[in-house]
Write a protein that holds these residues in place. Structure first.
Motif, PDB file in Angstrom:
ATOM      1  N   ALA A 224     -21.717  24.687  83.826  1.00  0.00           N
ATOM      2  CA  ALA A 224     -20.672  25.702  83.692  1.00  0.00           C
ATOM      3  C   ALA A 224     -19.542  25.219  82.793  1.00  0.00           C
ATOM      4  CB  ALA A 224     -20.134  26.079  85.067  1.00  0.00           C
ATOM      5  N   ALA A 225     -19.163  23.949  82.920  1.00  0.00           N
ATOM      6  CA  ALA A 225     -18.088  23.405  82.081  1.00  0.00           C
ATOM      7  C   ALA A 225     -18.504  23.384  80.609  1.00  0.00           C
ATOM      8  CB  ALA A 225     -17.718  22.001  82.552  1.00  0.00           C
ATOM      9  N   PHE A 226     -19.723  22.990  80.340  1.00  0.00           N
ATOM     10  CA  PHE A 226     -20.224  22.957  78.966  1.00  0.00           C
ATOM     11  C   PHE A 226     -20.266  24.364  78.382  1.00  0.00           C
ATOM     12  CE2 PHE A 226     -23.986  21.506  76.129  1.00  0.00           C
ATOM     13  CZ  PHE A 226     -23.115  21.239  75.090  1.00  0.00           C
ATOM     14  N   GLN A 227     -20.724  25.317  79.175  1.00  0.00           N
ATOM     15  CA  GLN A 227     -20.794  26.697  78.695  1.00  0.00           C
ATOM     16  C   GLN A 227     -19.407  27.271  78.442  1.00  0.00           C
ATOM     17  OE1 GLN A 227     -23.214  28.206  81.916  1.00  0.00           O
ATOM     18  NE2 GLN A 227     -25.009  28.351  80.584  1.00  0.00           N
ATOM     19  N   ARG A 228     -18.447  26.906  79.265  1.00  0.00           N
ATOM     20  CA  ARG A 228     -17.072  27.374  79.023  1.00  0.00           C
ATOM     21  C   ARG A 228     -16.550  26.823  77.705  1.00  0.00           C
ATOM     22  NH1 ARG A 228     -16.369  26.399  84.639  1.00  0.00           N
ATOM     23  NH2 ARG A 228     -15.464  24.333  84.179  1.00  0.00           N
ATOM     24  N   TRP A 229     -16.918  25.583  77.377  1.00  0.00           N
ATOM     25  CA  TRP A 229     -16.423  24.961  76.158  1.00  0.00           C
ATOM     26  C   TRP A 229     -16.997  25.639  74.918  1.00  0.00           C
ATOM     27  CZ3 TRP A 229     -18.232  22.229  71.908  1.00  0.00           C
ATOM     28  CH2 TRP A 229     -17.265  21.508  71.198  1.00  0.00           C
ATOM     29  N   VAL A 230     -18.289  26.012  74.972  1.00  0.00           N
ATOM     30  CA  VAL A 230     -18.912  26.600  73.783  1.00  0.00           C
ATOM     31  C   VAL A 230     -18.698  28.106  73.685  1.00  0.00           C
ATOM     32  CG1 VAL A 230     -20.711  24.826  73.768  1.00  0.00           C
ATOM     33  CG2 VAL A 230     -21.163  27.001  74.905  1.00  0.00           C
ATOM     34  N   LYS A 231     -18.370  28.777  74.805  1.00  0.00           N
ATOM     35  CA  LYS A 231     -18.295  30.233  74.806  1.00  0.00           C
ATOM     36  C   LYS A 231     -17.264  30.740  73.805  1.00  0.00           C
ATOM     37  CE  LYS A 231     -17.746  34.222  77.871  1.00  0.00           C
ATOM     38  NZ  LYS A 231     -17.472  34.671  79.260  1.00  0.00           N
ATOM     39  N   GLY A 232     -17.712  31.632  72.928  1.00  0.00           N
ATOM     40  CA  GLY A 232     -16.822  32.207  71.936  1.00  0.00           C
ATOM     41  C   GLY A 232     -16.465  31.262  70.814  1.00  0.00           C
ATOM     42  N   ARG A 233     -17.030  30.069  70.835  1.00  0.00           N
ATOM     43  CA  ARG A 233     -16.653  29.052  69.854  1.00  0.00           C
ATOM     44  C   ARG A 233     -17.822  28.685  68.941  1.00  0.00           C
ATOM     45  NH1 ARG A 233     -13.505  23.544  71.548  1.00  0.00           N
ATOM     46  NH2 ARG A 233     -13.223  22.674  69.462  1.00  0.00           N
ATOM     47  N   MET A 234     -18.983  28.466  69.528  1.00  0.00           N
ATOM     48  CA  MET A 234     -20.151  28.078  68.746  1.00  0.00           C
ATOM     49  C   MET A 234     -21.390  28.279  69.588  1.00  0.00           C
ATOM     50  SD  MET A 234     -19.964  23.891  68.886  1.00  0.00           S
ATOM     51  CE  MET A 234     -18.265  23.926  68.311  1.00  0.00           C
ATOM     52  N   PRO A 235     -22.555  28.417  68.948  1.00  0.00           N
ATOM     53  CA  PRO A 235     -23.800  28.441  69.716  1.00  0.00           C
ATOM     54  C   PRO A 235     -24.002  27.121  70.440  1.00  0.00           C
ATOM     55  CG  PRO A 235     -24.164  29.209  67.464  1.00  0.00           C
ATOM     56  CD  PRO A 235     -22.788  28.631  67.505  1.00  0.00           C
ATOM     57  N   LEU A 236     -24.573  27.189  71.621  1.00  0.00           N
ATOM     58  CA  LEU A 236     -24.813  25.966  72.379  1.00  0.00           C
ATOM     59  C   LEU A 236     -25.706  25.012  71.595  1.00  0.00           C
ATOM     60  CD1 LEU A 236     -25.164  25.543  76.105  1.00  0.00           C
ATOM     61  CD2 LEU A 236     -26.988  24.576  74.705  1.00  0.00           C
ATOM     62  N   ALA A 237     -26.632  25.547  70.783  1.00  0.00           N
ATOM     63  CA  ALA A 237     -27.519  24.693  69.998  1.00  0.00           C
ATOM     64  C   ALA A 237     -26.748  23.807  69.033  1.00  0.00           C
ATOM     65  CB  ALA A 237     -28.533  25.545  69.231  1.00  0.00           C
ATOM     66  N   VAL A 238     -25.669  24.321  68.452  1.00  0.00           N
ATOM     67  CA  VAL A 238     -24.862  23.526  67.528  1.00  0.00           C
ATOM     68  C   VAL A 238     -24.180  22.389  68.276  1.00  0.00           C
ATOM     69  CG1 VAL A 238     -22.832  23.553  66.024  1.00  0.00           C
ATOM     70  CG2 VAL A 238     -24.531  25.386  65.878  1.00  0.00           C
ATOM     71  N   ALA A 239     -23.638  22.688  69.450  1.00  0.00           N
ATOM     72  CA  ALA A 239     -22.985  21.651  70.243  1.00  0.00           C
ATOM     73  C   ALA A 239     -23.986  20.569  70.650  1.00  0.00           C
ATOM     74  CB  ALA A 239     -22.338  22.268  71.485  1.00  0.00           C
ATOM     75  N   VAL A 240     -25.180  20.973  71.070  1.00  0.00           N
ATOM     76  CA  VAL A 240     -26.203  20.007  71.465  1.00  0.00           C
ATOM     77  C   VAL A 240     -26.641  19.172  70.262  1.00  0.00           C
ATOM     78  CG1 VAL A 240     -28.595  19.782  72.273  1.00  0.00           C
ATOM     79  CG2 VAL A 240     -27.019  21.331  73.437  1.00  0.00           C
ATOM     80  N   LEU A 241     -26.768  19.803  69.100  1.00  0.00           N
ATOM     81  CA  LEU A 241     -27.171  19.077  67.893  1.00  0.00           C
ATOM     82  C   LEU A 241     -26.174  17.978  67.561  1.00  0.00           C
ATOM     83  CD1 LEU A 241     -29.288  19.023  65.633  1.00  0.00           C
ATOM     84  CD2 LEU A 241     -27.886  20.685  64.395  1.00  0.00           C
ATOM     85  N   HIS A 242     -24.879  18.298  67.615  1.00  0.00           N
ATOM     86  CA  HIS A 242     -23.854  17.297  67.326  1.00  0.00           C
ATOM     87  C   HIS A 242     -23.803  16.224  68.411  1.00  0.00           C
ATOM     88  CE1 HIS A 242     -21.499  18.464  63.713  1.00  0.00           C
ATOM     89  NE2 HIS A 242     -22.091  19.623  63.922  1.00  0.00           N
ATOM     90  N   ALA A 243     -23.944  16.636  69.671  1.00  0.00           N
ATOM     91  CA  ALA A 243     -23.898  15.659  70.762  1.00  0.00           C
ATOM     92  C   ALA A 243     -25.072  14.687  70.674  1.00  0.00           C
ATOM     93  CB  ALA A 243     -23.897  16.374  72.113  1.00  0.00           C
ATOM     94  N   MET A 244     -26.262  15.204  70.367  1.00  0.00           N
ATOM     95  CA  MET A 244     -27.426  14.330  70.225  1.00  0.00           C
ATOM     96  C   MET A 244     -27.294  13.424  69.006  1.00  0.00           C
ATOM     97  SD  MET A 244     -29.741  14.155  72.507  1.00  0.00           S
ATOM     98  CE  MET A 244     -30.959  13.352  71.466  1.00  0.00           C
ATOM     99  N   ARG A 245     -26.676  13.936  67.949  1.00  0.00           N
ATOM    100  CA  ARG A 245     -26.463  13.122  66.751  1.00  0.00           C
ATOM    101  C   ARG A 245     -25.561  11.928  67.060  1.00  0.00           C
ATOM    102  NH1 ARG A 245     -25.767  10.043  63.630  1.00  0.00           N
ATOM    103  NH2 ARG A 245     -25.681  10.063  61.369  1.00  0.00           N
TER     104      ARG A 245
END
Length: 428
Positions: A224-245
């Protein structure tokens, strides 16, 4: 089982039918999609076989009743009984562990494009990627393991090439999009905005591929916290891509400065139209320091229809290559030698609600789901995410002959434990 009225079909469900495998499906040859689930109140084999028999009887448009014959599909109603029995395999739970997905294909009959594996508290559905993408894999899983009947998307399917309708809807309705796509391609070529280091080439493979999968999941609170951070800001896939990088180098694995986000091209279809076959493509993106910049760039590409145009161009290019191959004597193809630098592709399936309603055994622990897709190339890593029962599940598929599995598992653990820390951001 719930019976649904079927729409008119393009092929007769009572006659033998054959057709060449479409190019958009052949591009996925050699890859598999696996859905593994635990703990479940696994239905009896007889129940699952009956559900599978209802599915394969729907006709060739529904795809799931097809078999593979060389480079063609075949649909033979006279073989449905035997086919349905072979499509369901009993297996011990140990063989259905969440890391076992790449080995299950060895138990599949080569002419069957999907197989259901039933354990004591675990189950799996594995499909040949030529049959369809993750959309079909999830629908099949829900249909054979759940009690909701045949999903309408399967029962009413009319199999046809979705590309012409998507191109008309996207580009004919707004001619400026085509100009925007061409302009973006020129800018990318001039700026080298999508860096992918070329792999070395040799006639001899450095080692035999060894596909492997690791998986992890977030708690409902962290999800839920992760989804709140990405909501309205970026697709979750972009956040995961950067986090994995960020997580991979911390775990001792180098990664490229560019990655890909898998785009479901169904977004470009006219309202009310869907497709069971493959209709996804990877959109390359540059991974700068700021994930917001990546998100803005991806949003523009999606608005202009760049992924759809790239998909159409790729199919045309492949058709030209096939023609040249037929006209010329084939030579010995060089085999790419892995560099050991990970190329990330992230696919976010979002909320996979059909799997929420499977017969989960809540008394045995929280639902654990792994949906894995084979990585593209020896250096590829495919990260697939989805939310089931309020938990974000992450699966990473890679070549264990190239990357150390323990290090990949550690990167996955870091992602699920603290994605916001990897992104060097905190929620407001």
């Amino acid at each position: 089982m719930t019976q649904l009225r079927m729409a008119p079909r393009t092929a007769d469900a009572t006659s033998v039918w054959t057709a060449p495998i479409a190019r958009r499906d052949r591009t996925s040859a050699g890859a598999f999609i696996a859905v593994l689930l635990a703990p479940l109140d696994v239905p009896s084999r007889e129940t699952v076989v009956a559900r599978v028999r209802d599915l394969v009887a729907l006709g060739p448009d529904a795809r799931v009743g097809r078999t593979l014959v060389a480079d063609s599909w075949r649909y033979d109603p006279s073989r449905h009984g035997d086919q349905s029995e072979r499509l369901v395999i009993d297996a011990p739970d140990a063989a259905l562990s969440l890391g076992a997905a790449p080995t299950l294909r060895d138990s599949m009959d080569p002419d069957l494009p999907f197989t259901v594996f039933l354990g004591g508290t675990r189950a799996a559905v594995v499909i040949d990627h030529r049959l369809g993408d993750g959309f079909l894999a999830v629908l099949l899983t829900a249909a054979v393991l759940g009690e909701g009947g045949i999903p309408p998307s399967i029962s009413a399917a009319v199999d046809r090439d979705p590309l012409p309708a998507a191109l008309r809807t996207t580009f004919a309705a707004d001619r400026r999009r085509a100009a925007d796509v061409l302009r973006d391609r020129v800018v990318d070529r001039r700026s080298a905005a999508l860096p992918f280091p070329p792999a070395g080439r040799s006639r001899d493979a450095a080692m035999q591929p060894h596909p492997a999968t690791v998986a992890c999941e977030m708690s409902p609170e962290d999800t839920a916290a992760f989804q709140r951070w990405v909501k309205g800001r970026m697709p979750l896939a972009v956040a995961v891509l950067h986090a994995m990088r960020e997580a991979l180098p911390r775990s001792g694995i180098a990664a490229t400065d560019g990655g890909s986000v898998l785009v479901d091209l169904r977004r470009y279809l006219p309202s009310g139209m869907s497709v069971l076959g493959n209709f996804v493509t990877g959109q390359p993106v540059a991974l700068g320091a700021d994930p917001d910049e990546t998100a803005d760039r991806l949003a523009r590409l999606l608005r202009t229809g760049r992924p759809l145009a790239a998909h159409a161009t790729g199919l045309a290019t492949q058709a030209a290559r096939d023609l040249r191959h037929r006209l010329r004597r084939p030579g010995t193809a060089a085999t790419p030698v892995p560099t050991g630098v990970a190329r990330l592709t992230v696919s976010d399936m979002g909320f996979v609600r059909p799997l929420d309603h499977l017969p989960w055994d809540d008394a045995s622990g929280p639902a654990t789901i792994s949906v894995s897709v084979d990585a593209a190339g020896r250096d590829g890593m495919t990260v697939l995410t989805h939310v089931v029962r309020r938990r974000l599940n992450v699966s990473i598929t890679f070549d264990a002959a190239v990357f150390d599995a323990a290090r990949v598992a550690e990167a996955c653990r870091q992602l699920c434990a603290d994605p916001l820390g990897l992104l060097e951001r905190r929620p407001a």
